[in-house]
Design a protein around this motif. Sequence first.
Motif, PDB file in Angstrom:
ATOM      1  N   VAL A  74       0.829  -1.204   0.000  1.00 38.47           N
ATOM      2  CA  VAL A  74       0.000   0.000   0.000  1.00 38.47           C
ATOM      3  C   VAL A  74       0.867   1.259   0.000  1.00 38.47           C
ATOM      4  O   VAL A  74       0.603   2.224  -0.703  1.00 38.47           O
ATOM      5  CB  VAL A  74      -0.933  -0.024   1.234  1.00 38.47           C
ATOM      6  CG1 VAL A  74      -1.545   1.337   1.466  1.00 38.47           C
ATOM      7  CG2 VAL A  74      -2.008  -1.072   1.053  1.00 38.47           C
ATOM      8  N   LEU A  75       1.954   1.230   0.806  1.00 39.70           N
ATOM      9  CA  LEU A  75       2.786   2.420   0.915  1.00 39.70           C
ATOM     10  C   LEU A  75       3.800   2.518  -0.236  1.00 39.70           C
ATOM     11  O   LEU A  75       4.471   3.537  -0.391  1.00 39.70           O
ATOM     12  CB  LEU A  75       3.559   2.410   2.247  1.00 39.70           C
ATOM     13  CG  LEU A  75       2.726   2.381   3.538  1.00 39.70           C
ATOM     14  CD1 LEU A  75       3.647   2.299   4.759  1.00 39.70           C
ATOM     15  CD2 LEU A  75       1.861   3.620   3.648  1.00 39.70           C
ATOM     16  N   GLY A  76       3.911   1.423  -1.005  1.00 36.20           N
ATOM     17  CA  GLY A  76       4.903   1.409  -2.073  1.00 36.20           C
ATOM     18  C   GLY A  76       6.310   1.277  -1.505  1.00 36.20           C
ATOM     19  O   GLY A  76       7.268   1.822  -2.059  1.00 36.20           O
ATOM     20  N   ASP A  77       6.430   0.603  -0.348  1.00 37.16           N
ATOM     21  CA  ASP A  77       7.726   0.472   0.326  1.00 37.16           C
ATOM     22  C   ASP A  77       8.448  -0.767  -0.199  1.00 37.16           C
ATOM     23  O   ASP A  77       7.809  -1.730  -0.629  1.00 37.16           O
ATOM     24  CB  ASP A  77       7.455   0.309   1.831  1.00 37.16           C
ATOM     25  CG  ASP A  77       8.639   0.753   2.666  1.00 37.16           C
ATOM     26  OD1 ASP A  77       9.555   1.366   2.094  1.00 37.16           O
ATOM     27  OD2 ASP A  77       8.619   0.498   3.882  1.00 37.16           O
ATOM     28  N   ARG A  78       9.780  -0.748  -0.107  1.00 38.33           N
ATOM     29  CA  ARG A  78      10.513  -1.916  -0.591  1.00 38.33           C
ATOM     30  C   ARG A  78      11.217  -2.590   0.565  1.00 38.33           C
ATOM     31  O   ARG A  78      11.797  -1.939   1.421  1.00 38.33           O
ATOM     32  CB  ARG A  78      11.510  -1.493  -1.664  1.00 38.33           C
ATOM     33  CG  ARG A  78      10.820  -1.307  -3.004  1.00 38.33           C
ATOM     34  CD  ARG A  78      11.781  -0.852  -4.046  1.00 38.33           C
ATOM     35  NE  ARG A  78      12.980  -1.702  -4.107  1.00 38.33           N
ATOM     36  CZ  ARG A  78      13.967  -1.475  -4.964  1.00 38.33           C
ATOM     37  NH1 ARG A  78      13.889  -0.462  -5.811  1.00 38.33           N
ATOM     38  NH2 ARG A  78      15.019  -2.265  -4.988  1.00 38.33           N
ATOM     39  N   HIS A  79      11.182  -3.938   0.540  1.00 38.13           N
ATOM     40  CA  HIS A  79      11.758  -4.723   1.609  1.00 38.13           C
ATOM     41  C   HIS A  79      13.273  -4.478   1.730  1.00 38.13           C
ATOM     42  O   HIS A  79      13.806  -4.315   2.833  1.00 38.13           O
ATOM     43  CB  HIS A  79      11.483  -6.213   1.302  1.00 38.13           C
ATOM     44  CG  HIS A  79      12.081  -7.131   2.296  1.00 38.13           C
ATOM     45  ND1 HIS A  79      11.564  -7.277   3.564  1.00 38.13           N
ATOM     46  CD2 HIS A  79      13.162  -7.946   2.234  1.00 38.13           C
ATOM     47  CE1 HIS A  79      12.292  -8.143   4.228  1.00 38.13           C
ATOM     48  NE2 HIS A  79      13.275  -8.576   3.438  1.00 38.13           N
ATOM     49  N   ASP A  80      13.925  -4.404   0.553  1.00 40.26           N
ATOM     50  CA  ASP A  80      15.386  -4.292   0.592  1.00 40.26           C
ATOM     51  C   ASP A  80      15.845  -2.863   0.891  1.00 40.26           C
ATOM     52  O   ASP A  80      16.899  -2.664   1.497  1.00 40.26           O
ATOM     53  CB  ASP A  80      15.989  -4.813  -0.726  1.00 40.26           C
ATOM     54  CG  ASP A  80      15.206  -4.312  -1.929  1.00 40.26           C
ATOM     55  OD1 ASP A  80      14.134  -3.677  -1.722  1.00 40.26           O
ATOM     56  OD2 ASP A  80      15.654  -4.536  -3.074  1.00 40.26           O
ATOM     57  N   GLN A  81      15.065  -1.861   0.464  1.00 44.26           N
ATOM     58  CA  GLN A  81      15.453  -0.472   0.767  1.00 44.26           C
ATOM     59  C   GLN A  81      14.276   0.256   1.400  1.00 44.26           C
ATOM     60  O   GLN A  81      13.636   1.122   0.793  1.00 44.26           O
ATOM     61  CB  GLN A  81      15.809   0.258  -0.540  1.00 44.26           C
ATOM     62  CG  GLN A  81      17.164  -0.132  -1.057  1.00 44.26           C
ATOM     63  CD  GLN A  81      17.428   0.530  -2.389  1.00 44.26           C
ATOM     64  OE1 GLN A  81      16.521   0.966  -3.101  1.00 44.26           O
ATOM     65  NE2 GLN A  81      18.690   0.600  -2.754  1.00 44.26           N
ATOM     66  N   PRO A  82      13.982  -0.076   2.633  1.00 45.30           N
ATOM     67  CA  PRO A  82      12.747   0.471   3.218  1.00 45.30           C
ATOM     68  C   PRO A  82      12.848   1.967   3.514  1.00 45.30           C
ATOM     69  O   PRO A  82      13.892   2.418   4.004  1.00 45.30           O
ATOM     70  CB  PRO A  82      12.595  -0.327   4.508  1.00 45.30           C
ATOM     71  CG  PRO A  82      13.953  -0.773   4.864  1.00 45.30           C
ATOM     72  CD  PRO A  82      14.722  -0.916   3.581  1.00 45.30           C
ATOM     73  N   ILE A  83      11.773   2.696   3.210  1.00 44.84           N
ATOM     74  CA  ILE A  83      11.713   4.086   3.677  1.00 44.84           C
ATOM     75  C   ILE A  83      10.628   4.238   4.753  1.00 44.84           C
ATOM     76  O   ILE A  83      10.519   5.273   5.383  1.00 44.84           O
ATOM     77  CB  ILE A  83      11.475   5.084   2.519  1.00 44.84           C
ATOM     78  CG1 ILE A  83      10.245   4.687   1.706  1.00 44.84           C
ATOM     79  CG2 ILE A  83      12.696   5.210   1.641  1.00 44.84           C
ATOM     80  CD1 ILE A  83       9.813   5.786   0.740  1.00 44.84           C
ATOM     81  N   PHE A  84       9.813   3.217   4.924  1.00 52.49           N
ATOM     82  CA  PHE A  84       8.787   3.281   5.970  1.00 52.49           C
ATOM     83  C   PHE A  84       9.016   2.229   7.073  1.00 52.49           C
ATOM     84  O   PHE A  84       9.193   2.559   8.221  1.00 52.49           O
ATOM     85  CB  PHE A  84       7.379   3.075   5.370  1.00 52.49           C
ATOM     86  CG  PHE A  84       6.958   4.190   4.472  1.00 52.49           C
ATOM     87  CD1 PHE A  84       6.580   5.415   5.010  1.00 52.49           C
ATOM     88  CD2 PHE A  84       6.941   4.042   3.088  1.00 52.49           C
ATOM     89  CE1 PHE A  84       6.176   6.463   4.185  1.00 52.49           C
ATOM     90  CE2 PHE A  84       6.544   5.080   2.268  1.00 52.49           C
ATOM     91  CZ  PHE A  84       6.168   6.302   2.810  1.00 52.49           C
ATOM     92  N   ILE A  85       8.985   0.949   6.652  1.00 46.07           N
ATOM     93  CA  ILE A  85       9.090  -0.098   7.666  1.00 46.07           C
ATOM     94  C   ILE A  85      10.321  -0.964   7.417  1.00 46.07           C
ATOM     95  O   ILE A  85      10.467  -1.532   6.338  1.00 46.07           O
ATOM     96  CB  ILE A  85       7.840  -0.998   7.646  1.00 46.07           C
ATOM     97  CG1 ILE A  85       6.595  -0.156   7.956  1.00 46.07           C
ATOM     98  CG2 ILE A  85       7.961  -2.137   8.664  1.00 46.07           C
ATOM     99  CD1 ILE A  85       5.308  -0.910   7.785  1.00 46.07           C
ATOM    100  N   GLU A  86      11.147  -1.029   8.450  1.00 45.56           N
ATOM    101  CA  GLU A  86      12.339  -1.837   8.307  1.00 45.56           C
ATOM    102  C   GLU A  86      12.160  -3.122   9.106  1.00 45.56           C
ATOM    103  O   GLU A  86      11.663  -3.093  10.238  1.00 45.56           O
ATOM    104  CB  GLU A  86      13.541  -1.055   8.851  1.00 45.56           C
ATOM    105  CG  GLU A  86      14.861  -1.714   8.552  1.00 45.56           C
ATOM    106  CD  GLU A  86      16.028  -0.842   9.028  1.00 45.56           C
ATOM    107  OE1 GLU A  86      15.877   0.394   9.116  1.00 45.56           O
ATOM    108  OE2 GLU A  86      17.072  -1.437   9.339  1.00 45.56           O
ATOM    109  N   THR A  87      12.538  -4.254   8.487  1.00 46.52           N
ATOM    110  CA  THR A  87      12.471  -5.523   9.229  1.00 46.52           C
ATOM    111  C   THR A  87      13.782  -5.747   9.949  1.00 46.52           C
ATOM    112  O   THR A  87      14.853  -5.660   9.331  1.00 46.52           O
ATOM    113  CB  THR A  87      12.222  -6.686   8.260  1.00 46.52           C
ATOM    114  OG1 THR A  87      11.065  -6.381   7.503  1.00 46.52           O
ATOM    115  CG2 THR A  87      11.995  -7.998   9.003  1.00 46.52           C
ATOM    116  N   LEU A  88      13.731  -6.004  11.247  1.00 50.89           N
ATOM    117  CA  LEU A  88      14.932  -6.343  12.004  1.00 50.89           C
ATOM    118  C   LEU A  88      14.849  -7.847  12.226  1.00 50.89           C
ATOM    119  O   LEU A  88      14.056  -8.302  13.054  1.00 50.89           O
ATOM    120  CB  LEU A  88      14.971  -5.586  13.344  1.00 50.89           C
ATOM    121  CG  LEU A  88      14.824  -4.064  13.201  1.00 50.89           C
ATOM    122  CD1 LEU A  88      14.631  -3.381  14.544  1.00 50.89           C
ATOM    123  CD2 LEU A  88      16.063  -3.496  12.501  1.00 50.89           C
ATOM    124  N   PRO A  89      15.646  -8.618  11.433  1.00 55.89           N
ATOM    125  CA  PRO A  89      15.422 -10.060  11.355  1.00 55.89           C
ATOM    126  C   PRO A  89      15.321 -10.720  12.731  1.00 55.89           C
ATOM    127  O   PRO A  89      16.106 -10.432  13.626  1.00 55.89           O
ATOM    128  CB  PRO A  89      16.640 -10.565  10.587  1.00 55.89           C
ATOM    129  CG  PRO A  89      17.109  -9.378   9.821  1.00 55.89           C
ATOM    130  CD  PRO A  89      16.765  -8.179  10.634  1.00 55.89           C
TER     131      PRO A  89
END
Length: 1020
Positions: A74-89
């Motif tokens: 929805v936000l158009g965010d990318r998993h590898d280069q997040p600008i909104f949500i970052e995953t901390l493995p």
Amino acid sequence: MKKFRSFRLDPANQCLWRGEKRVPITPKAFDVLRYLVEHPGRLVTQDEILEALWPETYVNPELIKKYILGIRKVLGDRHDQPIFIETLPRRGYQFVAPVSEDVVADLQDLSPHPTSRMVGREDALDALHIALKKALRSQRQVIFVAGEPGIGKTTLVDSFHQRASHQGNVRTARGQCVEGFGGKEPYYPMLEAIGQLTRTPDADPVVQTLAKRAPTWLIQFPSLVKAEQREALQREILGATRERMVREICEALEWLSSETPLVLIIEDLHWVDPSTLDLLSALARRREPAKLMLVCTYRPVDVILSNSGLKALKQDLQVHNLCTEIALERLPEPAIAEYLGTEFPDASLPSAMSNLVHRHSGGNPLFMVAIIQDLVKRDLIAQEDGHWKLTTSLETIDPGVPQSLQQMLEVQFERLTATEQRALEAGSVVGEHFSAWTIATALDEKPDHLEDVCDELAARQQIIKSVGSQELPNGVLSAHFEFRHSLYRQAIYRRLSSGKRSRLHHAVAERLRALSGPGRRELASEIAFHFENGREYEPATRFLILAAENAAARFAYRDCIQVLQHALQLVARIESAAAAELEVQVLEFIGDAHYALGAMPESAAAYQSAACRAAAAGLKAAQVRALSCMVWPFGLIDPDRGIAAVNQAVEVTRDIQNSILFARTQMLAAGSRLLYDCWREEDALLCASAYKQLKELGDTETLPFHNTMSAYVQALQGNYLEALEMFEKGIPKLNQPTSLMEHFSALGGKTMVLLRVGRLGEVLEIVRDARALAEKNGNDPWLFNFREAWLRMLALDFEGSARVCDSILRMKTHYPTGQPQTIARIARGYAAIAGGFTDIDRGQYGHAIELFSQVRDPETTPKFFLHWMWRMIAWLGISEAWLQSKNIEKATVDADGFSHSALQTADPHLQALAWEIQARIALFKKDWAHAEDWVHKAVEILRRFEVPVAAWRVHATACQLYVGKNQYAEAEAHRERAQAYILKIANSFPKDEPLRESFLSAAPIARILNVTGQDLAAAG
Ligand SMILES: Nc1ncnc2c1ncn2[C@@H]1O[C@H](COP(=O)(O)OP(=O)(O)OP(=O)(O)O)[C@@H](O)[C@H]1O
Ligand SMILES: [Mg+2]
């Protein structure tokens, strides 16, 4: 609102905006996003999310991943280069975009034009605002908003509601009438609206007002009542009536609105239940100033179809200028053009577009919106280079638009996937509002899957909308949805074949039954509705009985009877063996409800039908129960028929091997004969032995009414303490079902015992409390009024007694046996004697004898509860009148008659008085020997029984006797005992009670108190 980059998170409307555009997002994903946005710049673990959003349910952690995926999309965010949500493995997530508050957007949200897309309703909105202004000046307002389905009533009211709530210092609440089962739930929309008021941040004054002014309403919200308040509340509302419920809520709302104005919106009044209609009628007619505005919407056509009383009510209010009606018309073409203009700003749409939409929709806004949405969905209107455009020619669209809304919805429906269709079909069967869980289980599918399907539909703004997750009664958290409009639901429902419909209703009924669990009544009418439409008449009837219990708990006995009448119709269609049993149960319940309404002939008739039906079906135990019930109403209107019914019940129990039932019925029958017919030794023995046997058998289910009857029998034999204990047990305690008559007959019995044992002060207190309660409930407090008359007689306040009696005589009574009138005659008679002249023919004594004779005459005074006791008291009165007027011959005849019958009873009070009057007559004749003999007999009774109200008289007469015989020491001893009894009675009153004073200063009492032994000797 929180802002991050070009997005705004709108918690009020549960949506996400990008610029002016609403971004589709499913409700769960929204919740997760909101949590992250509200905790930016730090690690948020999966557990934290689960704990915060779904604290009491198990949710698979994998789902969080799915929601995050959706949010990124929805936000158009990318998993590898997040600008909104970052995953901390393996740890969680972090919201990394800067978050700020968007104050401007908040203000816009509060702006007075929240529904800018509503067109063509300026006048209507103005009318509502003018009414609100009047309401703010304490002029109560009642507004009806009328119009065909989809014309925009709800839209108008929504817009008004929003603006009114932003006005500040105005309370608003809404209630919704529901089609189908809703009409069977008394006060459904009102309870919804009041419930809302109790959940707002400033709910405290609301709850306090309910507690103080509307306890009958407070108790309908168990969660608001603290455990320790419950008992007091239960007593407070005992015997409440529909009238009281209506009056209380009117007063409570007026009180509330005196501080903060109140706007009450009731929607879809064409489906209203009769109780709510009553209430609205009262609310509209009351003249007390109130800052109260009532806005009701309805469809005129459906009012005519439903045959509801709404039409008459509205016409009547209009005639009396007590309401205003806003009739919504279809939208004219310019309004449609305006709508297109606001929907598609900067568009280059052909001007004939509005004409086309107008022509097809006929100006019905719902249809108008559906047509336009359809064109957008089919990309016939689409955005190109940031501008809205028609992508094809107007001429090609024209023939393509379906002719009716129904057709249009069908076309839309057919474009959906098979699963989506199935979900909506099941939803349409459940109702306007449904949970994913209910439809999924009814369809035997996975709830998660159907939740996703519905979420998708809602996010596409198609047919349904999401209304958030709610916990179901079984603890499961499930997403809930609503049809965007009731016509959408109807359109889908109508498409279903009747076989499919009833299968789905049946499945839904089963799910709801599993949800509600045993003993829970909340969903009863809804479940009954689904079983009935699923053609399962047996469970439908059982749930209707529960629904009727609901109505009875709201004192809506008429609605309760209506529900039960409906149940009777269903019973006729039951094929199983349970039919007869259920029919008997329903008929008995109808009897109870009529009884509670005071409709004795109807109550008796219903019990009688129940007994006949049970007899025909060979259901002996049920027959016994129904026959036993008949004594309640018949006791008040035709005691002989009541006795006949219980006698028959005893005969029937002889055929069943059930010793408890046999003893119970014997006890009731013997008790009824004793209390309604005459005193018989063998019945008294029977009653006592049955009671003993029930105790030995450990019977816990004997109705309080049966025990109360048996307590009266004890009291009539002078076993006062035991009787008192039994009566106390019959007075409902904590959380027992409130049956007015049970309570009153037990309380009435208690006062009778207290009178006998001279605890008059306590009786006065009970009488006053009971009368206050009866006044609140709008009941006739005759029982307690005549207890007071009796009390005043015993306290020698004949004038006061006569005053109370006059008030009783002025009262309309429902009971033809005229119990209160009889007591009134007796009190009047004694008042006449106390006022006495000697001229028997023209004076007061003659009047007294006339009144007493009326009581003794079975023509003038038919049988009633304890009639024989009162007839004896009247007979004693006749003898007293003759004695006081010095007609000794006649006094002797009547005293003999009275004594003879009193001695046939086991009542120490009557017997002591019988010996006492005989003694006085003998004294008059100076027949000392007989007088002494009678006095001894009376004193002998007093030795065994504590009856102060008779005892002081006996000792006073004894004193007189011994003075006559010049035995002053004996005379003084009796005088002292009389005095002790008198003081005991007097001291049962509070010191400042006027009745205490008047008792102590009454002539016969003063004679005893103000005289000493020396005086006696001197007088002798
Ligand atoms: N004045 C209006 N301007 C724009 N759109 C409107 C207007 N009135 C209604 N609508 C649209 O029509 C739809 C149906 O209207 P609404 O639900 O208010 O009708 P209703 O009269 O309450 O119908 P019902 O009798 O079925 O309850 C709304 O969802 C809204 O989209
Ligand atoms: Mg509506």
